[in-house]
Scaffold this motif. Structure first.
Motif, mmCIF file in Angstrom:
data_model
loop_
_atom_site.group_PDB
_atom_site.id
_atom_site.type_symbol
_atom_site.label_atom_id
_atom_site.label_comp_id
_atom_site.label_asym_id
_atom_site.label_seq_id
_atom_site.Cartn_x
_atom_site.Cartn_y
_atom_site.Cartn_z
ATOM 1 N N GLN A 165 -10.556 40.048 31.550
ATOM 2 C CA GLN A 165 -10.868 40.429 30.170
ATOM 3 C C GLN A 165 -11.180 39.207 29.296
ATOM 4 O O GLN A 165 -11.771 39.337 28.225
ATOM 5 C CB GLN A 165 -9.689 41.210 29.556
ATOM 6 C CG GLN A 165 -9.354 42.529 30.251
ATOM 7 C CD GLN A 165 -10.408 43.596 30.031
ATOM 8 O OE1 GLN A 165 -11.322 43.437 29.225
ATOM 9 N NE2 GLN A 165 -10.290 44.705 30.739
ATOM 10 N N LYS A 179 -14.383 46.419 31.547
ATOM 11 C CA LYS A 179 -13.707 46.254 30.254
ATOM 12 C C LYS A 179 -13.050 47.564 29.804
ATOM 13 O O LYS A 179 -11.905 47.583 29.351
ATOM 14 C CB LYS A 179 -14.721 45.803 29.207
ATOM 15 C CG LYS A 179 -15.391 44.459 29.511
ATOM 16 C CD LYS A 179 -14.672 43.318 28.841
ATOM 17 C CE LYS A 179 -15.416 42.008 29.028
ATOM 18 N NZ LYS A 179 -14.741 40.881 28.388
ATOM 19 N N LYS A 180 -13.797 48.654 29.986
ATOM 20 C CA LYS A 180 -13.300 49.958 29.535
ATOM 21 C C LYS A 180 -12.578 50.723 30.643
ATOM 22 O O LYS A 180 -11.970 51.751 30.391
ATOM 23 C CB LYS A 180 -14.455 50.802 29.010
ATOM 24 C CG LYS A 180 -15.163 50.192 27.808
ATOM 25 C CD LYS A 180 -16.344 51.062 27.377
ATOM 26 C CE LYS A 180 -17.082 50.450 26.192
ATOM 27 N NZ LYS A 180 -18.275 51.265 25.795
ATOM 28 N N ARG A 181 -12.675 50.214 31.877
ATOM 29 C CA ARG A 181 -12.074 50.860 33.054
ATOM 30 C C ARG A 181 -12.496 52.320 33.161
ATOM 31 O O ARG A 181 -11.673 53.232 33.234
ATOM 32 C CB ARG A 181 -10.551 50.729 33.047
ATOM 33 C CG ARG A 181 -10.064 49.331 33.331
ATOM 34 C CD ARG A 181 -8.570 49.300 33.596
ATOM 35 N NE ARG A 181 -8.234 49.922 34.865
ATOM 36 C CZ ARG A 181 -8.212 49.286 36.034
ATOM 37 N NH1 ARG A 181 -8.526 48.000 36.102
ATOM 38 N NH2 ARG A 181 -7.878 49.924 37.144
ATOM 39 N N GLU A 182 -13.808 52.515 33.187
ATOM 40 C CA GLU A 182 -14.331 53.856 33.369
ATOM 41 C C GLU A 182 -15.685 53.813 34.085
ATOM 42 O O GLU A 182 -16.394 52.812 34.018
ATOM 43 C CB GLU A 182 -14.480 54.573 32.023
ATOM 44 C CG GLU A 182 -15.483 53.929 31.084
ATOM 45 C CD GLU A 182 -15.565 54.633 29.740
ATOM 46 O OE1 GLU A 182 -14.646 55.419 29.426
ATOM 47 O OE2 GLU A 182 -16.550 54.398 29.014
ATOM 48 N N GLU A 195 -26.877 49.855 26.464
ATOM 49 C CA GLU A 195 -25.942 49.378 25.435
ATOM 50 C C GLU A 195 -26.476 48.131 24.734
ATOM 51 O O GLU A 195 -27.188 47.334 25.327
ATOM 52 C CB GLU A 195 -24.581 49.086 26.074
ATOM 53 C CG GLU A 195 -23.845 50.350 26.517
ATOM 54 C CD GLU A 195 -22.469 50.048 27.051
ATOM 55 O OE1 GLU A 195 -22.034 48.889 26.976
ATOM 56 O OE2 GLU A 195 -21.829 50.968 27.572
ATOM 57 N N TYR A 252 -19.497 44.637 34.911
ATOM 58 C CA TYR A 252 -19.548 45.899 35.638
ATOM 59 C C TYR A 252 -19.426 45.663 37.143
ATOM 60 O O TYR A 252 -19.804 44.611 37.648
ATOM 61 C CB TYR A 252 -20.865 46.627 35.355
ATOM 62 C CG TYR A 252 -21.106 46.884 33.895
ATOM 63 C CD1 TYR A 252 -20.662 48.047 33.275
ATOM 64 C CD2 TYR A 252 -21.774 45.937 33.110
ATOM 65 C CE1 TYR A 252 -20.872 48.272 31.923
ATOM 66 C CE2 TYR A 252 -21.984 46.153 31.755
ATOM 67 C CZ TYR A 252 -21.533 47.317 31.166
ATOM 68 O OH TYR A 252 -21.735 47.528 29.827
ATOM 69 N N ASP A 262 -17.248 50.228 34.512
ATOM 70 C CA ASP A 262 -17.123 49.304 33.383
ATOM 71 C C ASP A 262 -15.749 48.644 33.460
ATOM 72 O O ASP A 262 -14.723 49.300 33.255
ATOM 73 C CB ASP A 262 -17.280 50.082 32.069
ATOM 74 C CG ASP A 262 -17.341 49.162 30.852
ATOM 75 O OD1 ASP A 262 -16.657 48.121 30.851
ATOM 76 O OD2 ASP A 262 -18.061 49.503 29.898
#
Length: 218
Positions: A185, A205-208, A218, A192, A203
């Motif tokens: 982070q 950063k977003k863990r999705e 984006e 990604y 992702d």
């Protein structure tokens, strides 16, 4: 004359008996071959069942997770090193791309812009990073002994779609967990993780999980 007739009748009767015996023997032989063939088929089917029963989806994925975990330290160290890179100002995101080659996994990091082009720095400052770099190479995520190869591929072909999905999930989770342990982070750039030729990415950063359209838009 009567003696000749008697002898002739006896010969005919004896020949008939021999024919009956030959027919019976042939029938027995055919039955024996049929039974033998049936037994061979039963043995072959039993052998296949024994082969398939030696592998299960759950046990295979558990072994994949264990093999990946054995390589966690090397991946974490490499991800920590990435944090020290002086990225070229035109780099807009980092794309970690995984390739699976039968039993081995390699991951390469690409520096990209938002329209899916790899970015290259052509200046003279050697401290600036752009382009790509290998993260891990030929990690054995699946280990199969040489005398089990044929049996393994029979099992894999029967469960191809399910195993492909579960392998990807296990590898993605392993990479994301190592990313966190390496304090990924801290990297400011969007980052990604994806598989070569896939149409979605994870992702970090977003863990999705997101689609490629989302990643590049984006």
């Amino acid at each position: 004359m009567k003696k000749f007739m008697i002898v002739l009748v006896g010969a005919v009767l004896l020949g008939g008996c021999n024919l009956d015996n030959d027919a019976k023997s042939e029938a027995v032989d055919r039955a024996g071959h049929a039974d033998s063939a049936d037994n061979d088929n039963i043995i072959e089917e039993t052998r296949k069942e024994e082969i398939h029963s030696s592998y299960t989806v759950a046990d295979y994925i558990k072994s994949v997770e264990g093999n990946l975990e054995a390589n966690s330290d090397a991946l974490i160290e490499k991800l920590k090193k990435v944090q020290t890179y002086n990225f070229y100002s035109e780099v807009e995101l980092l794309d970690f791309v995984a390739d699976r080659n039968d039993f081995y996994l390699s991951i390469t990091m690409f520096s990209m812009d938002r329209v899916a082009n790899e970015v290259f720095y052509e200046g003279k400052d050697s401290s600036i990073f752009s382009g790509s770099v290998g993260i891990v190479e030929d990690v054995p995520f699946s280990i199969v002994l040489g005398n089990e190869i044929d049996d393994f591929w029979n099992f894999y072909e029967e469960n191809d779609e399910e195993l492909d999905t579960l392998e990807k999930q296990a590898i993605t989770k392993w990479f994301a967990d190592c990313w966190e342990k390496a304090n990924g982070q801290m990297i400011e750039l969007p980052s990604y993780f994806c598989f070569h030729d896939d149409y979605e990415s994870f992702d970090l950063k977003k863990r999705e999980q997101i689609s490629d359209d989302e990643k590049w838009a984006e």
